[in-house]
Design a protein around this motif. Structure first.
Motif, PDB file in Angstrom:
ATOM      1  N   ARG A  75      52.240 106.298  44.912  1.00 31.51           N
ATOM      2  CA  ARG A  75      53.633 106.543  45.262  1.00 31.51           C
ATOM      3  C   ARG A  75      54.128 105.460  46.228  1.00 31.51           C
ATOM      4  O   ARG A  75      53.450 105.132  47.215  1.00 31.51           O
ATOM      5  N   ASN A  76      55.253 104.901  45.928  1.00 26.59           N
ATOM      6  CA  ASN A  76      55.918 103.865  46.738  1.00 26.59           C
ATOM      7  C   ASN A  76      55.206 102.514  46.730  1.00 26.59           C
ATOM      8  O   ASN A  76      55.680 101.559  47.345  1.00 26.59           O
ATOM      9  N   LYS A  77      54.072 102.425  46.044  1.00 28.19           N
ATOM     10  CA  LYS A  77      53.368 101.142  45.961  1.00 28.19           C
ATOM     11  C   LYS A  77      53.221 100.656  44.523  1.00 28.19           C
ATOM     12  O   LYS A  77      52.872  99.506  44.290  1.00 28.19           O
ATOM     13  N   GLY A  78      53.466 101.533  43.568  1.00 29.02           N
ATOM     14  CA  GLY A  78      53.339 101.143  42.172  1.00 29.02           C
ATOM     15  C   GLY A  78      51.901 101.095  41.716  1.00 29.02           C
ATOM     16  O   GLY A  78      51.058 101.876  42.160  1.00 29.02           O
ATOM     17  N   ALA A  79      51.608 100.162  40.821  1.00 30.53           N
ATOM     18  CA  ALA A  79      50.278 100.064  40.222  1.00 30.53           C
ATOM     19  C   ALA A  79      49.440  99.014  40.932  1.00 30.53           C
ATOM     20  O   ALA A  79      49.901  97.904  41.184  1.00 30.53           O
ATOM     21  N   LEU A  80      48.202  99.377  41.251  1.00 33.99           N
ATOM     22  CA  LEU A  80      47.248  98.466  41.866  1.00 33.99           C
ATOM     23  C   LEU A  80      45.980  98.436  41.032  1.00 33.99           C
ATOM     24  O   LEU A  80      45.578  99.457  40.467  1.00 33.99           O
ATOM     25  N   VAL A  81      45.337  97.280  40.970  1.00 38.38           N
ATOM     26  CA  VAL A  81      44.049  97.184  40.294  1.00 38.38           C
ATOM     27  C   VAL A  81      43.012  97.961  41.109  1.00 38.38           C
ATOM     28  O   VAL A  81      42.909  97.796  42.326  1.00 38.38           O
ATOM     29  N   SER A  82      42.260  98.817  40.441  1.00 43.71           N
ATOM     30  CA  SER A  82      41.277  99.662  41.133  1.00 43.71           C
ATOM     31  C   SER A  82      40.126  98.843  41.699  1.00 43.71           C
ATOM     32  O   SER A  82      39.746  97.808  41.148  1.00 43.71           O
ATOM     33  N   ASP A  83      39.557  99.356  42.786  1.00 40.87           N
ATOM     34  CA  ASP A  83      38.372  98.740  43.364  1.00 40.87           C
ATOM     35  C   ASP A  83      37.144  99.047  42.500  1.00 40.87           C
ATOM     36  O   ASP A  83      37.123 100.039  41.760  1.00 40.87           O
ATOM     37  N   VAL A  84      36.145  98.206  42.609  1.00 37.92           N
ATOM     38  CA  VAL A  84      34.823  98.530  42.069  1.00 37.92           C
ATOM     39  C   VAL A  84      34.012  99.076  43.229  1.00 37.92           C
ATOM     40  O   VAL A  84      33.632  98.345  44.137  1.00 37.92           O
ATOM     41  N   ASP A  85      33.793 100.374  43.230  1.00 34.79           N
ATOM     42  CA  ASP A  85      33.094 101.001  44.348  1.00 34.79           C
ATOM     43  C   ASP A  85      31.922 101.829  43.828  1.00 34.79           C
ATOM     44  O   ASP A  85      31.694 101.939  42.624  1.00 34.79           O
ATOM     45  N   ALA A  86      31.170 102.389  44.759  1.00 37.81           N
ATOM     46  CA  ALA A  86      29.978 103.151  44.387  1.00 37.81           C
ATOM     47  C   ALA A  86      30.316 104.328  43.482  1.00 37.81           C
ATOM     48  O   ALA A  86      29.598 104.605  42.514  1.00 37.81           O
TER      49      ALA A  86
END
Length: 240
Positions: A75-86
């Motif tokens: 919300r309010n930031k749009g689309a972001l590429v997801s992190d590669v996390d555990a």
């Protein structure tokens, strides 16, 4: 034949689904390859300009990629590429491990389900794994290993299992690219996890096949997790 406008018609008219799938595939490839990096904002107008499609297919493509885990919609930031996390590594590998167990159970439940043609293909891929381990560049090893896994899944002809497993292969490629994994025991991996798995399938030894499959995927996940945590790993390190 008269055109039906009924809401109960069995088939719907064509939509912009093709444009959505095109946009999703292009964005997905850019994320997997690392051209779009974790945390990058994916701005709809910029994407429409790059892809030369209208805004609606791009918006739908981002929603699709969010369901696949490649994108976060905030919300309010749009689309972001997801992190590669555990968490993402554990999720992807637990699902792939479970799908593989389904495949092995099915293939070895009845004699003849694993065809001679499929077994021959697996034998060739297993032999390639040992041969490619001696190459300086690991690209052939990684590609061959993914093809070996996929060949086992596709031999079942179980379409849902094939589809779900295939979709997650993009995540695996992304983990390799972003974490810059360098495999340091390719010969050992080929012998322990590929050749032995082929031999278990050839011999219709389900228990052995299940053990090797689980060990193979557990080791792969462990290596990614160690790189994320910046700790030492058996058989893998980060390329400089």
């Amino acid at each position: 034949m008269a055109k039906s406008n009924s809401k109960n018609a069995p088939l719907a008219p064509m939509t912009n689904m093709e444009s959505t799938e095109f946009a999703a595939e292009q964005i997905r490839r850019a994320i997997i390859s690392g051209r779009f990096k974790p945390g990058d904002r994916l701005i709809e107008q910029q994407l429409t300009d790059m892809l030369d499609v209208s805004r609606h297919p791009v918006r739908e493509a981002l929603r699709l990629l969010a369901r696949e885990g490649f994108v976060e919609l905030r919300r309010n930031k749009g689309a972001l590429v997801s992190d590669v996390d555990a968490a993402s590594v554990i999720e992807v590998y637990n699902i792939r491990m479970a799908l593989g167990k389904i495949a092995l159970d099915y293939l070895l439940a009845e004699e003849g389900r694993l065809s001679a043609t499929d077994l021959k293909k697996l034998e060739k891929l297993a032999s390639n794994a040992v041969r490619f381990a001696d190459l300086e560049n690991q690209t052939e090893t990684v590609q061959n290993d993914l093809e070996f896994q996929q060949a086992i899944i596709e031999a079942t002809e179980l379409q849902r299992t094939i589809r779900y497993f295939s979709e997650l292969t993009g995540d695996v490629r992304r983990f390799n690219n972003l974490l810059k994994v360098k495999y340091t025991d390719r010969k050992g991996d080929a012998e322990r996890y590929v050749m032995r798995l082929y031999e278990a399938l050839r011999d219709r030894n389900l228990a052995e096949a299940q053990v090797i499959w689980q060990a193979k995927f557990s080791k792969a996940a462990e290596r990614y997790l160690s790189l994320i945590a910046h700790t030492r790993s058996d058989g893998a390190e980060q390329q400089s």
